[in-house]
Design a protein around this motif. Structure first.
Motif, short mmCIF file in Angstrom:
data_model
loop_
_atom_site.label_atom_id
_atom_site.label_comp_id
_atom_site.label_asym_id
_atom_site.label_seq_id
_atom_site.Cartn_x
_atom_site.Cartn_y
_atom_site.Cartn_z
N THR A 101 -6.00 0.49 -10.20
CA THR A 101 -4.65 1.04 -10.14
C THR A 101 -3.88 0.45 -8.95
OG1 THR A 101 -5.12 2.91 -8.65
CG2 THR A 101 -5.63 3.21 -11.00
N ASP A 102 -2.71 0.98 -8.71
CA ASP A 102 -1.88 0.54 -7.59
C ASP A 102 -2.58 0.74 -6.24
OD1 ASP A 102 0.15 -0.21 -9.28
OD2 ASP A 102 1.28 1.65 -9.05
N THR A 103 -3.45 1.70 -6.16
CA THR A 103 -4.17 1.96 -4.90
C THR A 103 -5.02 0.75 -4.51
OG1 THR A 103 -4.26 4.33 -5.37
CG2 THR A 103 -5.82 3.48 -3.75
N GLY A 104 -5.74 0.20 -5.46
CA GLY A 104 -6.54 -0.98 -5.18
C GLY A 104 -5.69 -2.20 -4.89
N VAL A 105 -4.61 -2.34 -5.66
CA VAL A 105 -3.71 -3.48 -5.46
C VAL A 105 -3.07 -3.42 -4.08
CG1 VAL A 105 -1.59 -4.59 -6.29
CG2 VAL A 105 -3.29 -3.75 -7.93
N GLN A 106 -2.78 -2.22 -3.61
CA GLN A 106 -2.22 -2.07 -2.27
C GLN A 106 -3.16 -2.66 -1.22
OE1 GLN A 106 -1.10 1.91 -1.15
NE2 GLN A 106 -0.88 1.39 1.01
N ALA A 107 -4.44 -2.37 -1.34
CA ALA A 107 -5.41 -2.91 -0.38
C ALA A 107 -5.42 -4.43 -0.40
CB ALA A 107 -6.80 -2.36 -0.71
N GLY A 126 1.08 -0.50 -11.83
CA GLY A 126 2.43 -0.12 -12.21
C GLY A 126 3.47 -0.74 -11.29
N LYS A 127 4.63 -0.16 -11.26
CA LYS A 127 5.75 -0.67 -10.47
C LYS A 127 5.40 -0.80 -9.00
CE LYS A 127 10.47 0.52 -9.08
NZ LYS A 127 11.60 1.47 -9.26
N ARG A 128 4.75 0.21 -8.45
CA ARG A 128 4.42 0.20 -7.02
C ARG A 128 3.54 -0.99 -6.66
NH1 ARG A 128 0.18 3.02 -4.50
NH2 ARG A 128 0.40 3.14 -2.22
N GLY A 129 2.55 -1.26 -7.47
CA GLY A 129 1.65 -2.38 -7.19
C GLY A 129 2.37 -3.71 -7.20
N ILE A 130 3.25 -3.89 -8.17
CA ILE A 130 4.02 -5.14 -8.26
C ILE A 130 4.90 -5.32 -7.03
CG2 ILE A 130 5.74 -6.42 -9.59
CD1 ILE A 130 3.07 -6.22 -10.96
N CYS A 131 5.54 -4.25 -6.62
CA CYS A 131 6.42 -4.33 -5.45
C CYS A 131 5.64 -4.63 -4.17
CB CYS A 131 7.20 -3.02 -5.29
SG CYS A 131 8.47 -2.77 -6.57
N LEU A 132 4.45 -4.10 -4.07
CA LEU A 132 3.60 -4.41 -2.92
C LEU A 132 3.24 -5.88 -2.88
CD1 LEU A 132 1.31 -1.27 -3.02
CD2 LEU A 132 2.75 -1.94 -1.08
N LEU A 133 2.90 -6.44 -4.03
CA LEU A 133 2.61 -7.87 -4.10
C LEU A 133 3.83 -8.69 -3.72
CD1 LEU A 133 0.56 -7.97 -7.44
CD2 LEU A 133 -0.34 -8.28 -5.12
N ALA A 134 4.98 -8.25 -4.18
CA ALA A 134 6.22 -8.95 -3.88
C ALA A 134 6.53 -8.95 -2.39
CB ALA A 134 7.38 -8.31 -4.65
N ASN A 135 6.14 -7.88 -1.71
CA ASN A 135 6.45 -7.75 -0.28
C ASN A 135 5.43 -8.43 0.62
OD1 ASN A 135 8.78 -6.27 -0.75
ND2 ASN A 135 7.71 -4.31 -0.71
N TYR A 136 4.16 -8.40 0.21
CA TYR A 136 3.11 -8.82 1.14
C TYR A 136 2.39 -10.10 0.75
CZ TYR A 136 3.82 -4.27 3.26
OH TYR A 136 4.39 -3.18 3.89
N CYS A 137 2.53 -10.56 -0.48
CA CYS A 137 1.87 -11.80 -0.92
C CYS A 137 2.89 -12.87 -1.30
CB CYS A 137 0.94 -11.52 -2.10
SG CYS A 137 -0.44 -10.44 -1.72
N LYS A 138 4.08 -12.73 -0.82
CA LYS A 138 5.17 -13.59 -1.26
C LYS A 138 5.05 -15.04 -0.79
CE LYS A 138 8.05 -11.94 2.58
NZ LYS A 138 9.31 -11.20 2.90
N GLU A 139 4.23 -15.29 0.22
CA GLU A 139 4.13 -16.64 0.76
C GLU A 139 3.09 -17.49 0.03
OE1 GLU A 139 6.24 -17.72 2.90
OE2 GLU A 139 7.14 -15.76 3.29
#
Length: 206
Positions: A101-107, A126-139
């Motif tokens: 879930t998003d919890t694992g993706v956040q890590a 879900g949406k939260r996980g995608i946004c986290l990737l967008a913010n922290y893995c963008k490089e």
């Protein structure tokens, strides 16, 4: 398998996916010998549980590629383990792991800043996980697969495409919540998007 582990301690690439007789004890013991592994594929193994993943990531610190696809017992706990012990991982596949879930993706997003390839198809992201990737893995993100993820949103995918400047490939097969792929195209013309709501054809954006 034990003989191979003892005789091939310098092995770097190992694929034991779909080998039905692999047990959790066997997998754990094997990893004690494979300190130099850089790539491991354990697709579809029922024996791969969170505690086994814990041993894998601790015993194989050089892993850059890890495929846990369709391992039914893998949960967010495994993703936390990966984020803790393999922060330099580049290729990570948990497609078909229904308990992710998003919890694992956040890590993963918060710690794995070398990640280039990520397959989250058929997970509970879900949406939260995608946004986290967008913010922290963008490089670093270059390829993201989200096929059959029923809880993602168009806005979140657009944000990821906008933020991730190195993104080249995006899979959205079977994502019924995505209706306007052209809008995603307009955000980042460099992203090649593959999608098919009916799972019968594909569409490529150039």
């Amino acid at each position: 398998m034990s003989s191979m582990a003892n005789e091939c301690s310098n092995l770097k690439v190992l694929n034991i996916g779909r080998v039905p007789k692999i047990t959790d004890v066997c997998a754990t013991q094997m990893m004690l010998c494979f300190k130099n592994l850089t790539s491991l594929n354990v697709t579809g193994l029922n024996a791969i549980r969170d505690r086994v993943v814990h041993h894998i990531v601790r015993q194989c610190p050089k892993l850059e590629s890890l495929t846990l696809s369709s391992c039914p017992c893998v949960t967010d706990v495994s993703l936390v383990e990966v984020s803790t012990y393999l922060p330099t991982i580049r290729y990570f596949d948990v497609s078909g792991c229904k308990k992710v879930t998003d919890t694992g993706v956040q890590a993963i997003a918060m710690s794995c800043h070398h990640l280039q390839y990520l397959d989250l198809s058929s997970t509970q992201i879900g949406k939260r996980g995608i946004c986290l990737l967008a913010n922290y893995c963008k490089e670093t993100l270059e390829c993201v697969k989200l096929s059959f993820c029923k809880d993602i949103t168009e806005d979140a995918v657009k944000k990821m495409c906008q933020n991730c400047k190195r993104l080249k490939l995006l899979h959205l097969y079977g994502c019924m919540t995505i209706h306007n792929v052209k809008a995603i195209q307009d955000v980042n013309r460099k992203v090649e998007v593959h999608f098919d709501l009916s799972v019968s054809t594909s569409y490529r954006i150039k």
